[in-house]
Design a protein around this motif. Sequence first.
Motif, PDB file in Angstrom:
ATOM      1  N   MET A   1       0.374  -1.205   0.239  1.00 55.65           N
ATOM      2  CA  MET A   1       0.083   0.018  -0.212  1.00 55.65           C
ATOM      3  C   MET A   1       1.039   1.073   0.212  1.00 55.65           C
ATOM      4  N   ASP A   2       0.453   2.087  -1.165  1.00 55.72           N
ATOM      5  CA  ASP A   2       1.413   3.465  -0.837  1.00 55.72           C
ATOM      6  C   ASP A   2       0.977   4.529   0.383  1.00 55.72           C
ATOM      7  N   ASN A   3       1.693   5.394   0.429  1.00 56.35           N
ATOM      8  CA  ASN A   3       1.361   6.263   1.517  1.00 56.35           C
ATOM      9  C   ASN A   3       0.629   7.193   1.279  1.00 56.35           C
ATOM     10  N   ASP A   4      -0.317   7.640   0.034  1.00 56.34           N
ATOM     11  CA  ASP A   4      -1.626   8.231  -0.560  1.00 56.34           C
ATOM     12  C   ASP A   4      -2.563   7.565   0.353  1.00 56.34           C
ATOM     13  N   TYR A   5      -2.249   6.317  -0.160  1.00 56.01           N
ATOM     14  CA  TYR A   5      -3.858   5.621   0.462  1.00 56.01           C
ATOM     15  C   TYR A   5      -4.180   5.769   1.907  1.00 56.01           C
ATOM     16  N   LEU A   6      -2.894   5.041   2.383  1.00 55.17           N
ATOM     17  CA  LEU A   6      -3.097   4.954   4.056  1.00 55.17           C
ATOM     18  C   LEU A   6      -2.856   6.669   4.543  1.00 55.17           C
ATOM     19  N   SER A   7      -2.789   7.523   3.871  1.00 48.03           N
ATOM     20  CA  SER A   7      -3.142   8.526   4.428  1.00 48.03           C
ATOM     21  C   SER A   7      -4.493   8.654   4.414  1.00 48.03           C
ATOM     22  N   GLY A   8      -5.398   8.487   3.216  1.00 51.00           N
ATOM     23  CA  GLY A   8      -5.957   8.643   2.895  1.00 51.00           C
ATOM     24  C   GLY A   8      -7.181   7.630   3.717  1.00 51.00           C
ATOM     25  N   VAL A   9      -6.889   6.216   4.093  1.00 48.75           N
ATOM     26  CA  VAL A   9      -7.452   5.513   4.827  1.00 48.75           C
ATOM     27  C   VAL A   9      -7.069   5.978   6.328  1.00 48.75           C
ATOM     28  N   ILE A  10      -6.850   6.894   7.004  1.00 44.96           N
ATOM     29  CA  ILE A  10      -6.500   7.487   8.366  1.00 44.96           C
ATOM     30  C   ILE A  10      -7.728   8.838   8.550  1.00 44.96           C
TER      31      ILE A  10
END
Length: 179
Positions: A1-10
């Motif tokens: 998973m990329d950082n943009d995806y994780l940031s969005g989920v958070i």
Amino acid sequence: MDNDYLSGVIWFNIGAFAFGLILAISSFVHYKKLGRTRTGVYWAIGCIATCLLVMNGIIKVSDVMDEHMKKQAFETLEETYHERGDRNNESFKNLEVVVISEKGRWSTAYNIYAANFNKQYTYKGKIEITVKNRQEKKVFTHVTETVTLKPGEKKELKNTNYDTTHYSYSWRWLGKLKK
């Protein structure tokens, strides 16, 4: 998973928690006025849990749909390689691109997938994608960021957005094949 995806989920989870907290506080206050504090606590916990569960359910469904689209794109890459590829030589004929348009409310996301079916050569460069209308006239051209495709590698590239949906496209490679 990329950082943009994780940031969005958070951030989606923080938003769901904040909304759940607002509902929790208001339901607790309501039940406390009625003299039913214990019920208010249960409702408060339920509000937060429900908001988090619903948000994570939506994220999971979206992830499953994205994975399904990615699997279909990779299958299409395989099929087009078997139709057009050159199994006997290392060449640009063994590089394939698929563009799948995904209609949104205000714009269309053009998801780009690329594969290198060469056995020894790596591709490094950009891909120019020209999206066309029904009359086969150019609507817009998108050039990807620099891409590196190792032998046998398939990738999902960063998509591009446009205000209307078109299903016809052409592409060309703007780079080199190297051993």
